[in-house]
Design a protein around this motif. Structure first.
Motif, short mmCIF file in Angstrom:
data_model
loop_
_atom_site.label_atom_id
_atom_site.label_comp_id
_atom_site.label_asym_id
_atom_site.label_seq_id
_atom_site.Cartn_x
_atom_site.Cartn_y
_atom_site.Cartn_z
N GLU A 61 0.77 -1.18 0.01
CA GLU A 61 -0.05 0.11 0.06
C GLU A 61 0.90 1.15 0.17
O GLU A 61 0.52 2.41 -0.75
N THR A 65 -0.94 6.81 2.46
CA THR A 65 -2.23 6.50 2.01
C THR A 65 -3.34 6.48 3.14
O THR A 65 -3.16 6.36 4.16
N ARG A 67 -5.91 4.74 3.37
CA ARG A 67 -5.88 3.30 4.10
C ARG A 67 -5.07 2.55 4.92
O ARG A 67 -5.68 2.12 5.88
N ILE A 70 -5.86 4.64 8.23
CA ILE A 70 -6.88 4.03 8.87
C ILE A 70 -6.80 2.88 9.59
O ILE A 70 -6.98 2.65 10.54
N ALA A 71 -6.11 1.92 8.90
CA ALA A 71 -5.83 0.86 9.38
C ALA A 71 -4.68 0.89 10.74
O ALA A 71 -4.84 0.16 11.70
N GLU A 107 -9.76 11.12 9.36
CA GLU A 107 -9.04 10.63 8.04
C GLU A 107 -10.10 10.25 7.07
O GLU A 107 -10.03 10.33 5.84
N SER A 108 -10.96 9.46 7.67
CA SER A 108 -12.33 9.05 6.57
C SER A 108 -12.99 10.32 6.10
O SER A 108 -13.23 10.22 4.73
N HIS A 111 -10.51 11.97 3.64
CA HIS A 111 -10.42 11.15 2.35
C HIS A 111 -11.70 11.22 1.57
O HIS A 111 -11.63 11.54 0.27
#
Length: 122
Positions: A61, A65, A67, A70-71, A107-108, A111
């Protein structure tokens, strides 16, 4: 193609370091569960999740990024949840849980806002 010093020497060192740390994390999780039994299963799963996310970010990834971030913020939620389930009564599990959820939401939202920005699609 860039032939910088980092591309030639730095990236392989970083990748090797990440692989070594992920291996240590897996070994640590195994030793924790083998010595403490199911009581350490939550911590071991969180360690495996962290190792998996970092290896995924390194090889697939990339670290910059949404994603990946968030992870990674999910680790805070998992730590807070595991501590609360284990019966911890301090403020730190709540801080991890609420802080992680807020970071994931931020973050979501950022994004989704960047993806739906009409100025970028022109």
């Amino acid at each position: 193609m860039s032939d910088s010093v980092y591309d030639r020497y730095g990236r392989p060192v970083v990748v090797g370091f990440v692989v070594v740390l992920a291996g240590l994390s897996v070994a640590s999780a195994y030793l924790r569960v083998s010595s403490a039994g199911l009581a350490a299963a939550g911590d071991a799963l969180i360690s495996l999740y962290i190792a998996g996310v970092v290896v995924w970010g390194t090889f697939r990834e990339g670290y910059d990024t949404a994603r990946f971030r968030i992870a990674l913020y999910g680790v805070l939620v998992l730590w807070g949840s595991a501590d609360l389930i284990a019966g911890s009564e301090g403020a730190l599990p709540y801080l991890f849980l609420i802080g992680g959820l807020l970071l994931i939401a931020r973050e979501s939202y950022a994004h989704a806002g960047a993806r739906d920005d009409p100025a970028e699609s022109d």
